[in-house]
Design an enzyme around this catalytic site. Structure first.
Site, short mmCIF file in Angstrom:
data_model
loop_
_atom_site.label_atom_id
_atom_site.label_comp_id
_atom_site.label_asym_id
_atom_site.label_seq_id
_atom_site.Cartn_x
_atom_site.Cartn_y
_atom_site.Cartn_z
N GLY A 38 42.74 47.69 29.10
CA GLY A 38 41.71 47.51 29.15
C GLY A 38 41.34 45.86 28.37
O GLY A 38 42.08 44.97 28.64
N SER A 39 39.88 45.00 28.05
CA SER A 39 39.95 43.76 27.17
C SER A 39 40.84 43.56 26.59
O SER A 39 40.89 41.96 26.16
CB SER A 39 38.08 43.58 27.16
OG SER A 39 37.64 43.74 28.78
N THR A 40 41.48 44.27 25.60
CA THR A 40 42.31 44.05 24.56
C THR A 40 43.37 43.25 25.06
O THR A 40 43.89 42.80 24.30
CB THR A 40 42.65 45.33 23.66
OG1 THR A 40 43.23 46.07 24.36
CG2 THR A 40 41.73 45.63 23.19
#
Length: 647
Positions: free
Chosen positions: A326-328
């Site tokens: 995801g956004s990591t």
């Protein structure tokens, strides 16, 4: 008719020759017998003496003490405890069933153990010992020893069995041992004779399995004199074995215990890495299990409970679990773009809430959009459209190369089971695995850690440690072997512009410390301990256009297995990074609500080396944190009491 003198002389000569031949043959035969007797009595005397000795001397193997496991502070993770058992050697027993009946009058024999023993007797050679009863009391051993003359082939033994004092806390890291199975033997070309000892225990998973050769040690043996019935009369000689190596792990068991408790009943994982040494201080996977159940063979009921649990307690999610990051993953994309010169920190991208790419609409998590955002704002508020734009500029090959440079898509050489490689996909990878061409939409998906991208919590922690330190941090699990400190891989600088890393770290700081940051509620307010991090939420289902028109269904309104995964990565302290943390909560919903609070709490626990003061938390969170701390202390006390009662 009378023979002439000449004929008599010829006859005599023939008889003389025959006599000489026969006599010579007899002498030669006698000589050969004499030489053979001399050879056997003189030259081979030692060999035949040994054979004669072996008719009354037997050699018994006895297993060495298995090496112990300790945490970084010397706390025992795995140790040996005395275990009494009764074994039978069929060839010495004669009538096996009669001997078993006699034995059953002296001690209680479990029907299930007896059935297993009879099966082993039928399958194995008669000289191979078989265990009839395990974990018997000292009183039972005494009764058997007193009645030994009436129990041919029966031997009471004292051995060592594995115990895990910390129970479930380190089950996934240390692993467990169990009796040698036929499957175990089938995987070994020339099995050590130790493995044929009844109920001998070897590592099955985790460190116990991966470092089995180091932990097992070398067998000892003893020579015993036996009588004509095969009964041991006295010990003639003994050679001690070599105990296995004692291993010290980099894990801090107190921190591991706290993290396991903090993860609670979630299906989750957390990893904490030292940013300087790469030491893995914690590798927790929840829910866990009690490894002591496996030591002597787990029951069918207990095993079924573990395998049928939808939260998969047997899986080591910390290193085995693979999730869309995801956004990591956005730090990877922005660093790839910065290194390629495709974007500057001040450049802005307009986010209307979506982007049209190849006749397909890619949405931002914020339906109304973020407006104009630069690098700092894009990470702070986790704008998806900004990264879609960067992906179109930089391309998947450079994004994938940056991911690998930061530690993703690699299988680390650590003594844990089923370590996953993860995936940093490229065009060639898709062609080889799916026989399909890479399309631009794949790149857009990958830019925000979706699509084909997969990472484990361990890899995310390594990625964060490398960004925090600027060095090529390599994870390490073994601290010392028999007291000898193991070398730490020399830290070499990453081949990434330090200014670019500094910009990304500053943006991660704003994620947790700016009011608009997605993890602002999970910040640390203690001076000199502020953390920098990044939230992540990865989808596990497709959201249709129809669902978007009527409104996306909230995670809490979905079945558990269809909810988004929640992720958070961080390092602290910001000005002097010491620890890097990665948390994944399976189907936890949002990273900011499910994963970030856990990561904040375990980061503080590591920084304070124990329970942190409430003043380290934001005022709004203190009452909740206080209640949580009291609950965890109570649960820890209850656990210690249960372990004490079990011991």
């Amino acid at each position: 008719m009378k023979r002439s003198a000449r004929e008599d002389a010829a006859s005599t000569r023939r008889l003389t020759r025959r006599a000489l031949l026969i006599g010579g043959a007899q002498v030669a035969f006698g000589g050969m017998l004499a030489l053979r007797m001399r050879y056997m009595q003189v030259d081979q005397a030692d060999e035949f003496r040994l054979l004669a000795e072996e008719n009354r001397v037997k050699v018994r193997l006895f297993p060495p003490a298995r090496g112990a496991l300790f945490d970084r502070n010397g706390a025992v993770i795995a140790k040996n405890e005395p275990s009494y058992r009764i074994i039978i050697t069929p060839e010495d027993a004669g009538d096996v069933e009669m001997v078993i009946r006699r034995l059953s009058h002296l001690i209680d024999l479990d029907p299930e153990d007896l059935a297993k023993a009879r099966k082993e007797i039928a399958q194995n050679a008669p000289f191979r010992p078989v265990t009839l009863a395990d974990r018997v009391s000292w009183e039972a051993i005494s009764r058997v020893a007193v009645n030994a003359p009436a129990l041919p082939g029966i031997t009471p033994e004292v051995g060592l069995s594995r115990q895990y004092p910390l129970g479930p806390d380190l089950a996934h890291v240390a692993g467990y041992v169990g009796p040698v199975s036929d499957y175990d033997l089938s995987k070994i070309d020339a099995p050590d004779q130790l493995l044929l000892i009844p109920r001998f225990q070897i590592g099955k998973v985790g460190v116990e399995a991966k470092l089995e050769d180091d932990l097992r040690g070398k067998a000892g043996n003893k020579q015993v004199e036996v009588n004509s019935a095969g009964r041991e009369m006295r010990e003639l000689n003994r050679r001690e074995g070599q105990p296995g190596a004692n291993l010290q792990l980099t894990i801090d068991h107190r921190l591991q215990n706290y993290v396991q408790a903090r993860l609670g009943r979630e299906s989750a994982a957390a990893v904490i890495i030292d940013c300087d040494s790469g030491d893995i201080l914690c590798a927790a996977s929840a829910p866990s299990f009690d490894p002591n159940l496996f030591v002597r063979g787990i029951s069918v009921r207990d095993y079924r409970e573990l395998t049928e649990n939808k939260y998969r307690p047997l899986a080591n999610k910390a290193v085995q679990g693979l999730y869309p990051p995801g956004s990591t993953f956005k730090m990877v994309t922005v660093l790839a773009a910065l290194e390629a010169g495709e974007v500057t920190p001040e450049e802005t991208v307009y986010c209307p809430g979506h982007m049209e790419v190849a006749n397909r609409r890619f949405h931002c998590w914020k339906r109304a959009g973020h407006g104009q955002v630069d690098l700092m704002a894009s990470l702070r508020e986790s704008c998806d459209v900004y990264y879609y734009e960067l992906a179109l500029r930089v391309g998947i090959e450079k994004i994938s190369a940056m991911a690998e440079k930061l530690g993703l898509g690699q299988r680390y050489d650590l003594p844990m089971s089923a370590i996953a490689r993860g995936r940093a996909p490229t065009k060639d990878w898709k062609k080889q695995n799916f026989d399909q061409d890479w399309v631009v939409g794949d790149t857009v998906n990958a830019s925000i850690g979706q699509g084909f991208v997969l990472a484990s919590p361990l890899q995310l922690a390594v990625m964060t440690a490398r960004m925090a330190s600027g060095n090529h941090v390599a994870p390490r699990l073994i601290k010392s072997v028999d007291g000898v400190e193991q070398p730490i891989e020399a830290a070499t600088p990453l081949d990434i512009n330090p200014n670019h890393l500094r910009m990304v770290r500053r943006a991660m700081y704003s994620v947790t410390n700016h009011r608009k940051g997605t993890a602002y509620k999970s910040r640390i307010i203690a001076d000199a301990m502020h953390m920098a991090g990044k939230t992540g939420t990865s989808q596990v289902r497709n959201i249709t256009a129809e669902e978007r028109r009527r409104g996306v269904t909230r995670n809490e309104d979905l079945p558990w297995e269809r909810r988004d995964h929640a992720l958070f990565v961080n390092f602290a302290p910001y000005n002097n990074p010491k620890y890097a943390v990665a948390v994944v909560v399976e189907h936890g919903g949002g990273g900011s609500t499910a994963a970030a609070p856990i990561a904040r709490d375990i980061t503080l626990q590591a920084l304070y080396d124990g329970e942190p003061p409430l003043e380290a938390y934001p005022k709004a969170a203190r009452s909740k944190v206080k209640a949580q701390q009291e609950r965890l202390r109570r649960e820890r006390r209850d656990f210690l009491n249960r372990e004490s009662d079990r011991a």
